[in-house]
Design a protein around this motif. Structure first.
Motif, PDB file in Angstrom:
ATOM      1  N   ALA A  43      -6.230  -7.168   4.489  1.00 53.33           N
ATOM      2  CA  ALA A  43      -7.562  -7.183   3.722  1.00 53.33           C
ATOM      3  C   ALA A  43      -7.852  -5.865   3.613  1.00 53.33           C
ATOM      4  CB  ALA A  43      -8.705  -8.030   4.095  1.00 53.33           C
ATOM      5  N   PHE A  44      -7.918  -5.119   5.030  1.00 53.29           N
ATOM      6  CA  PHE A  44      -8.427  -3.799   5.102  1.00 53.29           C
ATOM      7  C   PHE A  44      -7.513  -2.857   4.360  1.00 53.29           C
ATOM      8  CE2 PHE A  44     -11.023  -5.350   8.715  1.00 53.29           C
ATOM      9  CZ  PHE A  44     -12.144  -5.160   8.077  1.00 53.29           C
ATOM     10  N   HIS A  45      -6.039  -3.088   4.471  1.00 49.80           N
ATOM     11  CA  HIS A  45      -5.112  -2.247   3.684  1.00 49.80           C
ATOM     12  C   HIS A  45      -5.159  -2.281   2.335  1.00 49.80           C
ATOM     13  CE1 HIS A  45      -1.144  -0.515   2.856  1.00 49.80           C
ATOM     14  NE2 HIS A  45      -1.002  -1.512   2.097  1.00 49.80           N
ATOM     15  N   VAL A  46      -5.619  -3.391   1.713  1.00 47.18           N
ATOM     16  CA  VAL A  46      -5.804  -3.665   0.473  1.00 47.18           C
ATOM     17  C   VAL A  46      -6.961  -2.987   0.051  1.00 47.18           C
ATOM     18  CG1 VAL A  46      -6.538  -5.186  -1.641  1.00 47.18           C
ATOM     19  CG2 VAL A  46      -4.529  -5.878   0.085  1.00 47.18           C
ATOM     20  N   GLN A  49      -6.395   0.684  -0.280  1.00 41.55           N
ATOM     21  CA  GLN A  49      -5.635   1.226  -1.348  1.00 41.55           C
ATOM     22  C   GLN A  49      -6.804   1.158  -2.424  1.00 41.55           C
ATOM     23  OE1 GLN A  49      -2.483   2.253  -1.721  1.00 41.55           O
ATOM     24  NE2 GLN A  49      -2.512   2.130   0.698  1.00 41.55           N
ATOM     25  N   GLN A  50      -7.567   0.080  -2.553  1.00 39.03           N
ATOM     26  CA  GLN A  50      -8.589   0.256  -3.537  1.00 39.03           C
ATOM     27  C   GLN A  50      -9.618   1.479  -3.656  1.00 39.03           C
ATOM     28  OE1 GLN A  50      -8.611  -1.942  -6.135  1.00 39.03           O
ATOM     29  NE2 GLN A  50      -6.830  -2.972  -5.581  1.00 39.03           N
ATOM     30  N   TYR A  51      -9.870   1.603  -2.141  1.00 37.03           N
ATOM     31  CA  TYR A  51     -10.844   2.740  -2.093  1.00 37.03           C
ATOM     32  C   TYR A  51      -9.966   4.007  -2.456  1.00 37.03           C
ATOM     33  CZ  TYR A  51     -13.535   6.236   0.377  1.00 37.03           C
ATOM     34  OH  TYR A  51     -14.487   7.385   0.377  1.00 37.03           O
ATOM     35  N   ILE A 284     -12.724   5.574   7.625  1.00 40.08           N
ATOM     36  CA  ILE A 284     -12.366   4.441   8.099  1.00 40.08           C
ATOM     37  C   ILE A 284     -13.105   4.015   9.401  1.00 40.08           C
ATOM     38  CG2 ILE A 284      -9.825   4.878   7.699  1.00 40.08           C
ATOM     39  CD1 ILE A 284      -9.593   5.790  10.686  1.00 40.08           C
ATOM     40  N   SER A 285     -14.327   4.639   9.534  1.00 39.17           N
ATOM     41  CA  SER A 285     -15.112   4.571  10.673  1.00 39.17           C
ATOM     42  C   SER A 285     -15.998   3.254  10.599  1.00 39.17           C
ATOM     43  CB  SER A 285     -16.330   5.574  11.006  1.00 39.17           C
ATOM     44  OG  SER A 285     -16.878   5.880   9.791  1.00 39.17           O
ATOM     45  N   LYS A 286     -16.389   3.195   9.196  1.00 39.86           N
ATOM     46  CA  LYS A 286     -17.276   1.780   8.946  1.00 39.86           C
ATOM     47  C   LYS A 286     -16.208   0.745   8.666  1.00 39.86           C
ATOM     48  CE  LYS A 286     -20.958   3.803   6.410  1.00 39.86           C
ATOM     49  NZ  LYS A 286     -21.520   3.885   4.976  1.00 39.86           N
ATOM     50  N   VAL A 287     -15.003   0.819   8.436  1.00 44.23           N
ATOM     51  CA  VAL A 287     -14.055  -0.202   8.273  1.00 44.23           C
ATOM     52  C   VAL A 287     -13.375  -0.556   9.611  1.00 44.23           C
ATOM     53  CG1 VAL A 287     -11.588  -0.834   7.609  1.00 44.23           C
ATOM     54  CG2 VAL A 287     -13.012   0.645   6.001  1.00 44.23           C
ATOM     55  N   LYS A 288     -13.399   0.473  10.599  1.00 38.88           N
ATOM     56  CA  LYS A 288     -13.035   0.108  11.979  1.00 38.88           C
ATOM     57  C   LYS A 288     -14.096  -0.682  12.820  1.00 38.88           C
ATOM     58  CE  LYS A 288      -9.693   3.381  13.234  1.00 38.88           C
ATOM     59  NZ  LYS A 288      -9.232   4.704  14.118  1.00 38.88           N
TER      60      LYS A 288
END
Length: 583
Positions: A43-46, A49-51, A284-288
């Protein structure tokens, strides 16, 4: 591999239910966690990519909006260059040396340029350099760059021969439009001067970016010299991070040990490249953080579920373990399970199983006790029967001899008594039928009463109230005669007055009721208790009321048997109830 799997499966089968449940839930949790982690990663990879795609599209849209404004400014520059009034003024300035007239022309020119400055909010100032190098300006303050580099601007304009030319200044965030102004009257194309428009690039960039994207925007613009002339980013880069191979795209690049997400869009109008440079860690900080928080919450929930599973499995299997322990006690012959197993309050399957097991053990224990008591009763009855078994043929022959001797001597009463006694004894000795019709049992009682009549005379009054529909009902043999015998013993023998003994039989709700009642002295509670316990002996064959009651219950169940009601000075009533049976 197959043997290893079978070995693990066998070990799993040998585990207790509690451990199986906990292990199964643990395996499910591990599988779920693995699935969630893989799903999160995907999901985060997708999302990444979308980002990336969205950021690239945003930069492309912003650059298109910016170039739209640049084209608009180019059109304004063309309008200024071809304006008839401006061309006329520049032509007159070129020829006229009169200071006053030049002053008038300069004012008129300033008014015209001011109008053009107001036609676009992105124009900072408009500058005109006549053929003599004199500057005419309208708009914002004059830039030293323009005053100090007149020859440069004129040279650039000459090189492009009137075509529009965008000029940038490295690290100054300033851009300029330069055109050579030539007279178009009569197509003379005489040199009238140089047009230079300073553009407010900061405002164009700000307006070309939407509000939702301003926080993540770090636009930078590079020229055909691969140098940044506009930097809207706080990130310091000394050179272009990479040479774009496509018109629009993105790339993750490491610069000075730091990773950056860089998107680019190449201009189709000018030789510029638009860049948006963002620190990769800020993306990626927020994603992480989100990923770690979600995984942490999931692990916490799994630990909570595991703890609940341990507690639940303990509560679930504890009754089963108690049930197994109770079964082992029963297997060892101990039917007393009250100290090991208690009735369950829950209504689930385990509770129902526990309660049914307790009920079953109690019934087995009761049946064993009942069977033991019945065996004792049977042995006692058999013993008494053996005691009573004198050689029947000798006894019958003796009674026949007495009967004939009484008839020869004319003793009819003695003969009648002997006949009744012989009938009673023959029926008592018959072991063929255990049950007889009520009518036959009453006939036996009548012979017994005949004998007692010779003994007590008018003191004995006997009555029968037998319903016609009961005569063919079958009852156990010798049920009524012992009851009448008890009435003679406890009533007639103990009173001097006339004693009335009655036998009543009737059907009610398909149950046969037989009542033997007397008006004798009755019995005190202690004496009644002795009779029921067979402590008070009868003058008959010694089989007490308790044995009759036990015999009925043995044949028909606990719902049937004897009930005795007795009151001192009133009399005694013995009630016998058995189910109605026709043969």
């Amino acid at each position: 591999m197959k043997n290893w799997f079978i070995s693990i499966l066998n070990k799993y089968k040998q585990l207790k239910i509690k451990n199986k449940l906990i292990l199964t839930i643990l395996l499910i949790m591990i599988g779920s966690l693995s699935f969630i982690l893989v799903g999160f990663q995907y999901a985060f990879h997708v999302y990444d990519q979308q980002y990336y795609q969205k950021t690239t599209e945003v930069l492309h849209m912003s650059s298109n909006q910016l170039e739209k404004e640049l084209k608009n400014i180019e059109e304004i520059s063309f309008s200024v260059m071809t304006d008839n009034k401006i061309q006329r003024i520049l032509s007159e300035v070129k020829k006229n040396d009169n200071p006053y007239e030049r002053y008038q022309l300069e004012n008129e020119l300033w008014d015209l340029l001011t109008d053009y400055v107001g036609s676009s909010k992105y124009i900072h100032s408009i500058h005109l350099l006549d053929v003599n190098g004199v500057e005419y300006r309208a708009g914002g303050f004059s830039s030293p760059i323009i005053s100090n580099q007149k020859e440069k601007w004129i040279e650039i304009a000459e090189e492009n021969n009137g075509a529009n030319q965008w000029v940038t200044e490295t690290d100054s965030n300033k851009i300029f439009v330069i055109r050579k102004i030539r007279a178009h009257k009569n197509l003379s194309l005489d040199n009238l001067g140089t047009l230079l428009i300073q553009v407010n690039l900061d405002r164009i960039v700000e307006d070309s970016i939407s509000e939702e994207n301003k926080k993540t925007n770090n636009m930078m613009i590079s020229s055909d010299t691969n140098q940044f002339f506009y930097k809207g980013s706080s990130i310091e880069l000394e050179k272009i991070p990479y040479l774009p191979k496509t018109k629009v795209g993105y790339q993750i690049t490491t610069i000075k040990s730091k990773k950056y997400f860089i998107t680019h869009s190449t201009s189709s109008h000018v030789n510029w490249v638009y860049w948006n440079i963002v620190s990769f860690n800020s993306i990626i900080s927020k994603v992480k953080t989100t990923k770690y928080v979600m995984v942490g919450i999931f692990l916490l929930l799994n630990c909570l579920v595991l703890l609940m599973a341990i507690v639940f499995s303990g509560k679930l299997t504890k009754p089963i373990e108690q049930l197994v322990l109770a079964m082992k006690n029963v297997q060892n012959g101990n039917l007393s399970i009250t100290n090991v197993l208690k009735p369950a309050e829950s209504k689930d399957e385990v509770g129902i199983l526990t309660n049914h097991f307790i009920l079953m053990i109690n019934r087995i224990d009761r049946l064993i006790k009942e069977n033991y008591e019945k065996q004792l009763l049977i042995k006692d009855t058999e013993f008494k029967a053996l005691q009573a078994q004198i050689n029947p043929h000798f006894l019958y022959n003796t009674l026949e001899t007495i009967n004939w001797q009484a008839k020869i001597n004319g003793q009819t009463d003695i003969s009648s008594m002997v006949e009744s006694l012989g009938y009673l004894m023959r029926n008592a000795m018959k072991m063929k039928n255990d049950v007889v019709p009520l009518e036959e049992e009453i006939f036996i009682v009548s012979h017994y009463i005949r004998i007692q009549k010779y003994r007590f005379g008018d003191r004995l009054v006997f009555r029968e109230e037998i319903s016609p529909n009961t005569k063919n009902c079958y009852i156990p043999k010798f049920m009524i005669q012992p009851l009448v015998e008890n009435a003679v013993h406890y009533a007639l023998e103990r009173m001097m007055e006339t004693c009335e003994i009655s036998v009543c039989a009737f059907l009610r709700e398909n149950i046969l009721h037989i009542i033997v009642e007397d008006n004798g002295p009755g019995m005190e509670d202690t004496l009644l208790e002795q009779v029921l316990k067979q402590e008070g002996k009868t003058k008959g064959n010694g089989i007490g009321l308790s044995n009759i009651d036990a015999r009925i219950k043995l044949l028909y169940g606990d719902a049937f048997g004897l009930t005795i009601k007795s009151k001192a000075g009133v009399g005694t009533k013995v009630c016998l109830s058995i189910p109605n049976e026709w043969r």
